[in-house]
Design a protein around this motif. Structure first.
Motif, PDB file in Angstrom:
ATOM      1  N   VAL A 266      71.739  37.884  41.609  1.00 51.72           N
ATOM      2  CA  VAL A 266      72.936  38.255  42.379  1.00 51.72           C
ATOM      3  C   VAL A 266      74.008  37.170  42.364  1.00 51.72           C
ATOM      4  CG1 VAL A 266      71.703  39.826  43.909  1.00 51.72           C
ATOM      5  CG2 VAL A 266      71.953  37.442  44.587  1.00 51.72           C
ATOM      6  N   ASP A 267      73.668  35.988  41.820  1.00 52.90           N
ATOM      7  CA  ASP A 267      74.670  34.920  41.851  1.00 52.90           C
ATOM      8  C   ASP A 267      74.776  34.155  40.536  1.00 52.90           C
ATOM      9  OD1 ASP A 267      76.638  33.295  42.819  1.00 52.90           O
ATOM     10  OD2 ASP A 267      75.317  31.992  43.963  1.00 52.90           O
ATOM     11  N   ALA A 268      73.776  33.281  40.260  1.00 51.86           N
ATOM     12  CA  ALA A 268      73.963  32.301  39.175  1.00 51.86           C
ATOM     13  C   ALA A 268      74.215  32.896  37.792  1.00 51.86           C
ATOM     14  CB  ALA A 268      72.743  31.383  39.125  1.00 51.86           C
TER      15      ALA A 268
ATOM     16  N   GLY B 229      79.891  33.419  34.898  1.00 51.22           N
ATOM     17  CA  GLY B 229      80.317  32.475  33.870  1.00 51.22           C
ATOM     18  C   GLY B 229      80.261  31.001  34.208  1.00 51.22           C
ATOM     19  N   LYS B 230      79.706  30.632  35.382  1.00 52.70           N
ATOM     20  CA  LYS B 230      79.595  29.194  35.653  1.00 52.70           C
ATOM     21  C   LYS B 230      78.348  28.662  34.961  1.00 52.70           C
ATOM     22  CE  LYS B 230      81.984  28.719  40.098  1.00 52.70           C
ATOM     23  NZ  LYS B 230      81.861  28.429  41.545  1.00 52.70           N
ATOM     24  N   THR B 231      78.523  27.605  34.143  1.00 49.55           N
ATOM     25  CA  THR B 231      77.371  26.971  33.501  1.00 49.55           C
ATOM     26  C   THR B 231      77.446  25.481  33.791  1.00 49.55           C
ATOM     27  OG1 THR B 231      78.399  26.308  31.414  1.00 49.55           O
ATOM     28  CG2 THR B 231      77.654  28.599  31.557  1.00 49.55           C
TER      29      THR B 231
ATOM     30  N   VAL C  92      80.171  43.375  43.769  1.00 52.15           N
ATOM     31  CA  VAL C  92      81.090  42.632  44.648  1.00 52.15           C
ATOM     32  C   VAL C  92      81.471  41.312  43.977  1.00 52.15           C
ATOM     33  CG1 VAL C  92      81.278  41.380  46.853  1.00 52.15           C
ATOM     34  CG2 VAL C  92      80.190  43.635  46.785  1.00 52.15           C
ATOM     35  N   LYS C  93      80.457  40.616  43.460  1.00 56.14           N
ATOM     36  CA  LYS C  93      80.752  39.319  42.824  1.00 56.14           C
ATOM     37  C   LYS C  93      81.646  39.508  41.595  1.00 56.14           C
ATOM     38  CE  LYS C  93      79.249  35.028  40.974  1.00 56.14           C
ATOM     39  NZ  LYS C  93      78.321  33.939  40.869  1.00 56.14           N
ATOM     40  N   GLN C  94      81.305  40.489  40.784  1.00 55.06           N
ATOM     41  CA  GLN C  94      82.093  40.700  39.555  1.00 55.06           C
ATOM     42  C   GLN C  94      83.546  41.027  39.844  1.00 55.06           C
ATOM     43  OE1 GLN C  94      79.758  43.490  37.012  1.00 55.06           O
ATOM     44  NE2 GLN C  94      80.436  41.976  35.542  1.00 55.06           N
TER      45      GLN C  94
ATOM     46  N   THR D 260      88.333  31.353  37.331  1.00 56.81           N
ATOM     47  CA  THR D 260      88.142  29.898  37.378  1.00 56.81           C
ATOM     48  C   THR D 260      88.328  29.305  38.785  1.00 56.81           C
ATOM     49  OG1 THR D 260      90.431  29.585  36.711  1.00 56.81           O
ATOM     50  CG2 THR D 260      88.783  29.580  34.946  1.00 56.81           C
ATOM     51  N   GLU D 261      88.212  30.147  39.784  1.00 58.96           N
ATOM     52  CA  GLU D 261      88.222  29.705  41.196  1.00 58.96           C
ATOM     53  C   GLU D 261      89.488  28.951  41.603  1.00 58.96           C
ATOM     54  OE1 GLU D 261      84.274  28.598  42.613  1.00 58.96           O
ATOM     55  OE2 GLU D 261      85.217  27.298  44.104  1.00 58.96           O
ATOM     56  N   GLN D 262      90.630  29.556  41.308  1.00 57.91           N
ATOM     57  CA  GLN D 262      91.894  28.986  41.798  1.00 57.91           C
ATOM     58  C   GLN D 262      92.210  29.526  43.184  1.00 57.91           C
ATOM     59  OE1 GLN D 262      93.203  26.651  39.748  1.00 57.91           O
ATOM     60  NE2 GLN D 262      91.398  27.225  38.534  1.00 57.91           N
TER      61      GLN D 262
ATOM     62  N   ILE E 196      90.921  33.474  45.124  1.00 61.95           N
ATOM     63  CA  ILE E 196      90.029  34.390  45.827  1.00 61.95           C
ATOM     64  C   ILE E 196      88.542  34.179  45.501  1.00 61.95           C
ATOM     65  CG2 ILE E 196      90.233  36.324  44.194  1.00 61.95           C
ATOM     66  CD1 ILE E 196      90.169  36.536  48.051  1.00 61.95           C
ATOM     67  N   ARG E 197      88.239  33.567  44.341  1.00 63.37           N
ATOM     68  CA  ARG E 197      86.815  33.313  44.058  1.00 63.37           C
ATOM     69  C   ARG E 197      86.185  32.407  45.119  1.00 63.37           C
ATOM     70  NH1 ARG E 197      83.650  32.439  38.302  1.00 63.37           N
ATOM     71  NH2 ARG E 197      81.606  32.130  39.239  1.00 63.37           N
ATOM     72  N   LYS E 198      87.048  31.671  45.842  1.00 65.99           N
ATOM     73  CA  LYS E 198      86.526  30.820  46.922  1.00 65.99           C
ATOM     74  C   LYS E 198      85.835  31.643  48.005  1.00 65.99           C
ATOM     75  CE  LYS E 198      90.038  27.300  46.282  1.00 65.99           C
ATOM     76  NZ  LYS E 198      91.137  26.547  46.890  1.00 65.99           N
ATOM     77  N   ALA E 199      86.094  32.967  48.019  1.00 67.65           N
ATOM     78  CA  ALA E 199      85.387  33.843  48.971  1.00 67.65           C
ATOM     79  C   ALA E 199      83.881  33.694  48.802  1.00 67.65           C
ATOM     80  CB  ALA E 199      85.791  35.301  48.736  1.00 67.65           C
ATOM     81  N   LEU E 200      83.462  33.424  47.557  1.00 71.76           N
ATOM     82  CA  LEU E 200      82.026  33.302  47.268  1.00 71.76           C
ATOM     83  C   LEU E 200      81.441  32.023  47.848  1.00 71.76           C
ATOM     84  CD1 LEU E 200      82.183  34.539  43.556  1.00 71.76           C
ATOM     85  CD2 LEU E 200      81.397  35.844  45.536  1.00 71.76           C
ATOM     86  N   ASN E 201      82.313  31.160  48.391  1.00 70.64           N
ATOM     87  CA  ASN E 201      81.825  29.929  49.019  1.00 70.64           C
ATOM     88  C   ASN E 201      81.514  30.121  50.501  1.00 70.64           C
ATOM     89  OD1 ASN E 201      82.178  28.613  46.595  1.00 70.64           O
ATOM     90  ND2 ASN E 201      84.242  27.904  47.086  1.00 70.64           N
TER      91      ASN E 201
HETATM   92  N1  GLY Z   1      78.216  30.817  43.236  1.00 73.00           N
HETATM   93  C1  GLY Z   1      79.557  31.034  43.519  1.00 73.00           C
HETATM   94  C2  GLY Z   1      80.367  31.364  42.316  1.00 73.00           C
HETATM   95  O1  GLY Z   1      79.830  31.762  41.304  1.00 73.00           O
HETATM   96  O2  GLY Z   1      81.561  31.244  42.351  1.00 73.00           O
END
Ligand code: GLY
Length: 351
Positions: free
Chosen positions: A124-126, A130-132, A213-215, A223-225, A227-232
Protein backbone atom coordinates in the motif's frame (compact mmCIF):
# COMPACT_ATOMS: atom_id res chain seq x y z
CA UNK A 1 6.10 10.42 -14.52
CA UNK A 2 3.28 8.42 -16.05
CA UNK A 3 0.69 6.60 -13.97
CA UNK A 4 2.33 3.45 -12.70
CA UNK A 5 0.81 0.19 -13.82
CA UNK A 6 -0.51 -1.56 -10.72
CA UNK A 7 -2.01 -4.99 -11.21
CA UNK A 8 -4.32 -6.37 -8.54
CA UNK A 9 -3.56 -9.96 -9.30
CA UNK A 10 -6.19 -12.68 -9.50
CA UNK A 11 -3.60 -15.16 -10.71
CA UNK A 12 -0.01 -14.34 -9.81
CA UNK A 13 1.72 -16.41 -12.49
CA UNK A 14 -0.41 -14.96 -15.27
CA UNK A 15 0.05 -11.40 -13.99
CA UNK A 16 3.82 -11.81 -13.74
CA UNK A 17 4.02 -13.50 -17.13
CA UNK A 18 2.23 -10.53 -18.74
CA UNK A 19 4.35 -7.97 -16.89
CA UNK A 20 7.57 -9.71 -17.91
CA UNK A 21 6.45 -10.03 -21.54
CA UNK A 22 5.86 -6.26 -21.67
CA UNK A 23 9.47 -5.63 -20.63
CA UNK A 24 10.94 -7.66 -23.54
CA UNK A 25 14.01 -8.35 -21.42
CA UNK A 26 17.00 -10.41 -22.50
CA UNK A 27 17.71 -11.64 -18.98
CA UNK A 28 15.69 -11.72 -15.76
CA UNK A 29 17.09 -11.22 -12.26
CA UNK A 30 15.04 -11.71 -9.10
CA UNK A 31 16.09 -9.76 -6.00
CA UNK A 32 14.95 -10.93 -2.58
CA UNK A 33 16.23 -10.60 0.96
CA UNK A 34 17.03 -13.56 3.19
CA UNK A 35 13.48 -13.56 4.58
CA UNK A 36 11.61 -13.37 1.28
CA UNK A 37 14.09 -15.83 -0.26
CA UNK A 38 12.86 -18.31 2.35
CA UNK A 39 9.16 -17.44 2.52
CA UNK A 40 8.20 -15.94 -0.84
CA UNK A 41 10.56 -17.32 -3.48
CA UNK A 42 9.01 -20.82 -3.08
CA UNK A 43 5.65 -19.31 -4.15
CA UNK A 44 7.04 -18.15 -7.52
CA UNK A 45 10.03 -20.38 -8.25
CA UNK A 46 8.07 -22.90 -10.34
CA UNK A 47 6.65 -20.23 -12.69
CA UNK A 48 7.59 -20.81 -16.34
CA UNK A 49 8.21 -17.08 -16.83
CA UNK A 50 11.00 -17.24 -14.24
CA UNK A 51 12.72 -20.25 -15.76
CA UNK A 52 16.39 -19.37 -16.17
CA UNK A 53 16.09 -16.26 -13.98
CA UNK A 54 19.16 -15.46 -11.90
CA UNK A 55 18.71 -14.80 -8.21
CA UNK A 56 20.26 -12.10 -6.07
CA UNK A 57 19.82 -12.21 -2.30
CA UNK A 58 20.64 -9.47 0.20
CA UNK A 59 20.48 -9.49 4.01
CA UNK A 60 17.05 -8.66 5.45
CA UNK A 61 16.38 -5.62 7.63
CA UNK A 62 16.62 -1.84 7.44
CA UNK A 63 20.20 -1.91 8.80
CA UNK A 64 21.19 -3.59 5.53
CA UNK A 65 19.57 -0.91 3.35
CA UNK A 66 23.05 0.38 2.58
CA UNK A 67 25.33 1.46 -0.22
CA UNK A 68 27.21 -1.81 0.33
CA UNK A 69 24.04 -3.81 -0.40
CA UNK A 70 23.36 -1.68 -3.49
CA UNK A 71 26.94 -2.42 -4.57
CA UNK A 72 26.29 -6.12 -4.07
CA UNK A 73 23.25 -5.95 -6.39
CA UNK A 74 25.24 -4.02 -9.03
CA UNK A 75 28.11 -6.54 -8.80
CA UNK A 76 25.80 -9.51 -9.16
CA UNK A 77 24.09 -7.92 -12.16
CA UNK A 78 27.46 -7.18 -13.75
CA UNK A 79 29.07 -10.55 -13.01
CA UNK A 80 26.04 -12.47 -14.21
CA UNK A 81 26.02 -10.58 -17.49
CA UNK A 82 23.07 -8.19 -17.15
CA UNK A 83 22.75 -5.77 -20.08
CA UNK A 84 20.79 -2.53 -20.39
CA UNK A 85 17.91 -4.67 -21.71
CA UNK A 86 17.73 -6.85 -18.60
CA UNK A 87 14.99 -6.85 -16.00
CA UNK A 88 15.12 -6.81 -12.21
CA UNK A 89 12.13 -8.26 -10.36
CA UNK A 90 11.99 -7.08 -6.75
CA UNK A 91 10.38 -9.69 -4.52
CA UNK A 92 10.10 -8.32 -1.02
CA UNK A 93 9.01 -5.63 1.39
CA UNK A 94 9.82 -1.93 1.25
CA UNK A 95 13.52 -2.43 1.88
CA UNK A 96 13.86 -4.67 -1.19
CA UNK A 97 11.64 -2.59 -3.47
CA UNK A 98 13.37 0.70 -2.44
CA UNK A 99 16.92 -0.63 -2.68
CA UNK A 100 16.32 -2.82 -5.73
CA UNK A 101 14.49 0.07 -7.39
CA UNK A 102 17.54 2.28 -6.91
CA UNK A 103 19.97 -0.40 -8.13
CA UNK A 104 17.86 -1.01 -11.25
CA UNK A 105 17.43 2.73 -11.93
CA UNK A 106 21.17 3.33 -11.92
CA UNK A 107 22.67 0.13 -13.39
CA UNK A 108 23.71 1.00 -16.96
CA UNK A 109 21.58 4.17 -16.52
CA UNK A 110 18.48 2.16 -15.85
CA UNK A 111 17.14 -1.30 -16.57
CA UNK A 112 13.53 -2.51 -16.41
CA UNK A 113 11.96 -3.09 -13.06
CA UNK A 114 8.96 -4.99 -11.70
CA UNK A 115 7.89 -4.84 -8.05
CA UNK A 116 6.20 -7.74 -6.33
CA UNK A 117 5.62 -6.39 -2.82
CA UNK A 118 5.30 -9.13 -0.23
CA UNK A 119 4.24 -7.15 2.84
CA UNK A 120 1.09 -5.14 3.40
CA UNK A 121 3.22 -2.06 4.08
CA UNK A 122 5.02 -2.31 0.76
CA UNK A 123 1.80 -3.13 -1.12
CA UNK A 124 0.00 0.00 0.00
CA UNK A 125 2.98 2.34 0.23
CA UNK A 126 6.62 1.59 -0.61
CA UNK A 127 6.25 -0.29 -3.89
CA UNK A 128 3.94 2.31 -5.44
CA UNK A 129 4.86 5.92 -6.23
CA UNK A 130 8.39 5.69 -7.58
CA UNK A 131 10.46 6.48 -4.49
CA UNK A 132 13.66 4.41 -4.46
CA UNK A 133 16.76 4.66 -2.31
CA UNK A 134 18.85 3.56 0.63
CA UNK A 135 20.05 4.83 4.02
CA UNK A 136 23.26 6.84 4.17
CA UNK A 137 25.28 8.71 6.80
CA UNK A 138 22.90 7.59 9.54
CA UNK A 139 19.87 9.04 7.71
CA UNK A 140 17.00 7.01 6.33
CA UNK A 141 16.47 7.05 2.57
CA UNK A 142 19.07 9.80 2.21
CA UNK A 143 20.12 8.80 -1.32
CA UNK A 144 17.60 7.89 -3.99
CA UNK A 145 15.79 8.73 -7.19
CA UNK A 146 12.17 8.84 -8.33
CA UNK A 147 11.53 6.02 -10.79
CA UNK A 148 8.37 4.05 -11.39
CA UNK A 149 8.52 0.30 -11.83
CA UNK A 150 7.13 -0.91 -15.19
CA UNK A 151 4.57 -2.89 -13.21
CA UNK A 152 3.67 -3.45 -9.58
CA UNK A 153 1.91 -6.74 -8.94
CA UNK A 154 -0.17 -6.93 -5.79
CA UNK A 155 -1.18 -10.38 -4.64
CA UNK A 156 -2.52 -10.99 -1.16
CA UNK A 157 -1.21 -14.59 -1.27
CA UNK A 158 1.96 -13.16 0.28
CA UNK A 159 0.03 -11.87 3.28
CA UNK A 160 -0.24 -15.48 4.43
CA UNK A 161 3.52 -15.34 5.07
CA UNK A 162 3.12 -12.35 7.41
CA UNK A 163 2.57 -12.14 11.15
CA UNK A 164 -0.17 -10.05 12.71
CA UNK A 165 2.18 -7.25 13.78
CA UNK A 166 3.32 -6.73 10.21
CA UNK A 167 -0.27 -6.76 8.97
CA UNK A 168 -1.08 -4.04 11.50
CA UNK A 169 2.01 -2.11 10.46
CA UNK A 170 0.79 -1.93 6.85
CA UNK A 171 -2.75 -1.26 7.97
CA UNK A 172 -1.62 2.01 9.60
CA UNK A 173 -0.73 3.39 6.15
CA UNK A 174 -4.17 2.28 4.94
CA UNK A 175 -5.76 4.22 7.83
CA UNK A 176 -3.72 7.23 6.71
CA UNK A 177 -5.05 6.85 3.17
CA UNK A 178 -8.57 6.58 4.62
CA UNK A 179 -8.07 9.87 6.49
CA UNK A 180 -6.86 11.80 3.43
CA UNK A 181 -9.48 10.39 1.05
CA UNK A 182 -12.60 12.59 0.75
CA UNK A 183 -14.86 9.49 0.42
CA UNK A 184 -15.47 8.96 4.13
CA UNK A 185 -16.91 5.52 3.44
CA UNK A 186 -13.37 4.23 3.01
CA UNK A 187 -12.23 5.33 6.47
CA UNK A 188 -15.41 3.96 8.07
CA UNK A 189 -14.82 0.61 6.30
CA UNK A 190 -11.27 0.46 7.61
CA UNK A 191 -12.41 1.22 11.16
CA UNK A 192 -15.11 -1.48 10.98
CA UNK A 193 -12.80 -4.18 9.51
CA UNK A 194 -11.67 -7.07 11.70
CA UNK A 195 -7.93 -6.52 11.26
CA UNK A 196 -7.07 -9.15 13.89
CA UNK A 197 -8.61 -11.91 11.75
CA UNK A 198 -8.53 -10.39 8.30
CA UNK A 199 -10.65 -11.77 5.50
CA UNK A 200 -8.10 -11.77 2.66
CA UNK A 201 -10.67 -11.32 -0.11
CA UNK A 202 -12.05 -8.21 1.57
CA UNK A 203 -8.54 -7.02 2.40
CA UNK A 204 -7.58 -7.31 -1.26
CA UNK A 205 -10.35 -4.84 -2.24
CA UNK A 206 -9.25 -2.52 0.53
CA UNK A 207 -5.62 -2.71 -0.63
CA UNK A 208 -6.75 -1.80 -4.16
CA UNK A 209 -8.73 1.18 -2.82
CA UNK A 210 -5.77 2.30 -0.73
CA UNK A 211 -3.32 2.11 -3.63
CA UNK A 212 -5.80 4.08 -5.77
CA UNK A 213 -5.72 6.92 -3.20
CA UNK A 214 -1.92 6.96 -3.21
CA UNK A 215 -1.68 6.79 -6.99
CA UNK A 216 -4.13 9.65 -7.46
CA UNK A 217 -1.99 11.89 -5.27
CA UNK A 218 1.35 10.76 -6.74
CA UNK A 219 0.10 11.35 -10.27
CA UNK A 220 -0.75 14.94 -9.35
CA UNK A 221 2.60 15.59 -7.67
CA UNK A 222 5.17 12.85 -8.38
CA UNK A 223 8.16 14.60 -6.80
CA UNK A 224 6.48 15.91 -3.62
CA UNK A 225 6.45 19.63 -4.31
CA UNK A 226 2.95 20.02 -2.86
CA UNK A 227 -0.01 17.69 -2.46
CA UNK A 228 2.10 14.52 -2.18
CA UNK A 229 2.92 15.82 1.30
CA UNK A 230 -0.59 14.59 2.21
CA UNK A 231 1.04 11.15 2.38
CA UNK A 232 3.15 12.44 5.27
CA UNK A 233 0.13 12.63 7.59
CA UNK A 234 1.12 10.96 10.86
CA UNK A 235 4.77 10.83 9.85
CA UNK A 236 6.24 13.95 11.50
CA UNK A 237 5.46 12.70 15.01
CA UNK A 238 5.61 9.09 13.76
CA UNK A 239 9.25 9.36 12.64
CA UNK A 240 10.18 10.92 15.99
CA UNK A 241 8.53 7.99 17.81
CA UNK A 242 10.33 5.55 15.50
CA UNK A 243 13.72 7.17 16.12
CA UNK A 244 13.17 7.30 19.89
CA UNK A 245 12.15 3.64 19.88
CA UNK A 246 15.34 2.80 17.96
CA UNK A 247 17.34 3.79 21.05
CA UNK A 248 15.18 1.53 23.28
CA UNK A 249 13.02 -1.16 21.76
CA UNK A 250 12.61 -0.73 17.98
CA UNK A 251 9.02 -0.64 16.70
CA UNK A 252 7.60 -1.41 13.27
CA UNK A 253 7.21 1.65 11.04
CA UNK A 254 3.41 1.39 10.87
CA UNK A 255 3.04 1.34 14.64
CA UNK A 256 4.96 4.62 14.85
CA UNK A 257 2.78 6.06 12.07
CA UNK A 258 -0.38 4.99 13.95
CA UNK A 259 0.83 6.77 17.10
CA UNK A 260 1.86 9.74 14.97
CA UNK A 261 -1.68 9.82 13.56
CA UNK A 262 -3.08 10.08 17.10
CA UNK A 263 -0.98 13.19 17.75
CA UNK A 264 -1.48 14.76 14.34
CA UNK A 265 -5.25 14.26 14.33
CA UNK A 266 -5.26 15.91 17.75
CA UNK A 267 -3.29 18.83 16.26
CA UNK A 268 -5.80 18.86 13.40
CA UNK A 269 -8.64 19.31 15.91
CA UNK A 270 -6.68 22.04 17.67
CA UNK A 271 -5.50 23.96 14.64
CA UNK A 272 -7.49 23.18 11.50
CA UNK A 273 -10.97 22.33 12.83
CA UNK A 274 -10.98 18.55 12.35
CA UNK A 275 -14.19 17.20 14.01
CA UNK A 276 -13.45 15.83 17.49
CA UNK A 277 -15.81 12.84 17.19
CA UNK A 278 -14.07 11.64 14.00
CA UNK A 279 -10.68 11.97 15.68
CA UNK A 280 -12.00 9.91 18.62
CA UNK A 281 -13.14 7.09 16.30
CA UNK A 282 -9.70 6.78 14.69
CA UNK A 283 -7.83 7.18 17.98
CA UNK A 284 -9.95 4.50 19.70
CA UNK A 285 -9.20 2.08 16.88
CA UNK A 286 -5.47 2.79 17.08
CA UNK A 287 -5.21 2.47 20.86
CA UNK A 288 -7.27 -0.74 20.79
CA UNK A 289 -5.11 -2.43 18.14
CA UNK A 290 -1.67 -0.82 18.46
CA UNK A 291 -1.58 0.01 22.18
CA UNK A 292 0.78 2.83 23.11
CA UNK A 293 4.55 3.04 23.10
CA UNK A 294 5.34 4.12 26.67
CA UNK A 295 6.69 7.66 26.89
CA UNK A 296 6.83 10.22 29.71
CA UNK A 297 7.09 14.01 29.64
CA UNK A 298 10.85 13.55 30.13
CA UNK A 299 10.90 12.27 26.51
CA UNK A 300 9.30 15.44 25.09
CA UNK A 301 12.58 17.36 24.55
CA UNK A 302 14.04 14.41 22.61
CA UNK A 303 10.88 13.99 20.54
CA UNK A 304 10.78 17.73 19.76
CA UNK A 305 14.47 17.69 18.87
CA UNK A 306 13.88 14.78 16.49
CA UNK A 307 10.95 16.64 14.88
CA UNK A 308 13.12 19.76 14.52
CA UNK A 309 15.56 17.74 12.41
CA UNK A 310 12.94 16.07 10.24
CA UNK A 311 13.92 16.35 6.58
CA UNK A 312 10.38 17.49 5.69
CA UNK A 313 10.88 20.79 7.56
CA UNK A 314 11.09 24.09 5.71
CA UNK A 315 13.21 27.01 7.01
CA UNK A 316 13.66 25.32 10.39
CA UNK A 317 9.90 25.07 11.05
CA UNK A 318 8.48 21.67 12.00
CA UNK A 319 6.26 20.76 9.07
CA UNK A 320 2.97 18.90 9.50
CA UNK A 321 0.27 17.73 7.17
CA UNK A 322 -3.02 18.25 9.02
CA UNK A 323 -6.69 17.84 8.11
CA UNK A 324 -9.71 20.17 8.25
CA UNK A 325 -11.93 17.11 7.89
CA UNK A 326 -11.63 13.65 6.39
CA UNK A 327 -10.06 14.27 2.96
CA UNK A 328 -9.64 18.01 3.58
CA UNK A 329 -5.83 18.13 3.37
CA UNK A 330 -3.85 21.06 4.76
CA UNK A 331 -0.16 20.75 3.90
CA UNK A 332 2.70 22.90 5.26
CA UNK A 333 1.19 23.46 8.71
CA UNK A 334 3.27 24.13 11.77
CA UNK A 335 2.65 24.03 15.53
CA UNK A 336 4.24 25.58 18.61
CA UNK A 337 6.22 23.58 21.16
CA UNK A 338 3.27 23.94 23.59
CA UNK A 339 0.77 22.61 21.01
CA UNK A 340 2.98 19.64 20.19
CA UNK A 341 3.41 18.88 23.90
CA UNK A 342 -0.37 19.06 24.34
CA UNK A 343 -0.73 16.50 21.52
CA UNK A 344 1.81 14.26 23.24
CA UNK A 345 -0.14 14.62 26.52
CA UNK A 346 -3.26 13.56 24.65
CA UNK A 347 -1.40 10.54 23.20
CA UNK A 348 -0.32 9.46 26.70
CA UNK A 349 -3.56 10.06 28.51
CA UNK A 350 -6.40 10.70 26.08
CA UNK A 351 -9.27 8.26 25.39
N1 GLY B 1 5.53 7.12 1.62
C1 GLY B 1 5.07 8.37 1.22
C2 GLY B 1 5.28 8.65 -0.22
O1 GLY B 1 5.48 7.73 -1.00
O2 GLY B 1 5.25 9.78 -0.63
Amino acid sequence: MEKQKVVISEHLERALNEAIAECRADRIFVLSDTTTARLCWPIVEGFDCLKGAERIVIEAGDTHKTLEAVGHVWSELQQQGATRHSLLVNLGGGMVTDLGGFAASTFKRGISLINIPTTLLSMVDASVGGKTGFNFGGLKNEIGVFRNASSVILDTVFLKTMDQENILSGYAEMLKHGCINPEEKMLNGLLAFDVEQPDLTQLKHMVAESVEVKQRIVLEDPTEQGIRKALNLGHTVGHAFESLAMKRQPVLHGYAVAWGLVCELYLSVLKTGFPTEKMCKVVNFIIEHYGRMPITCNDYPTLLELMTHDKKNIAGRINFTLLGNVGDIRINQTATKEEIEEALDFYREGQ
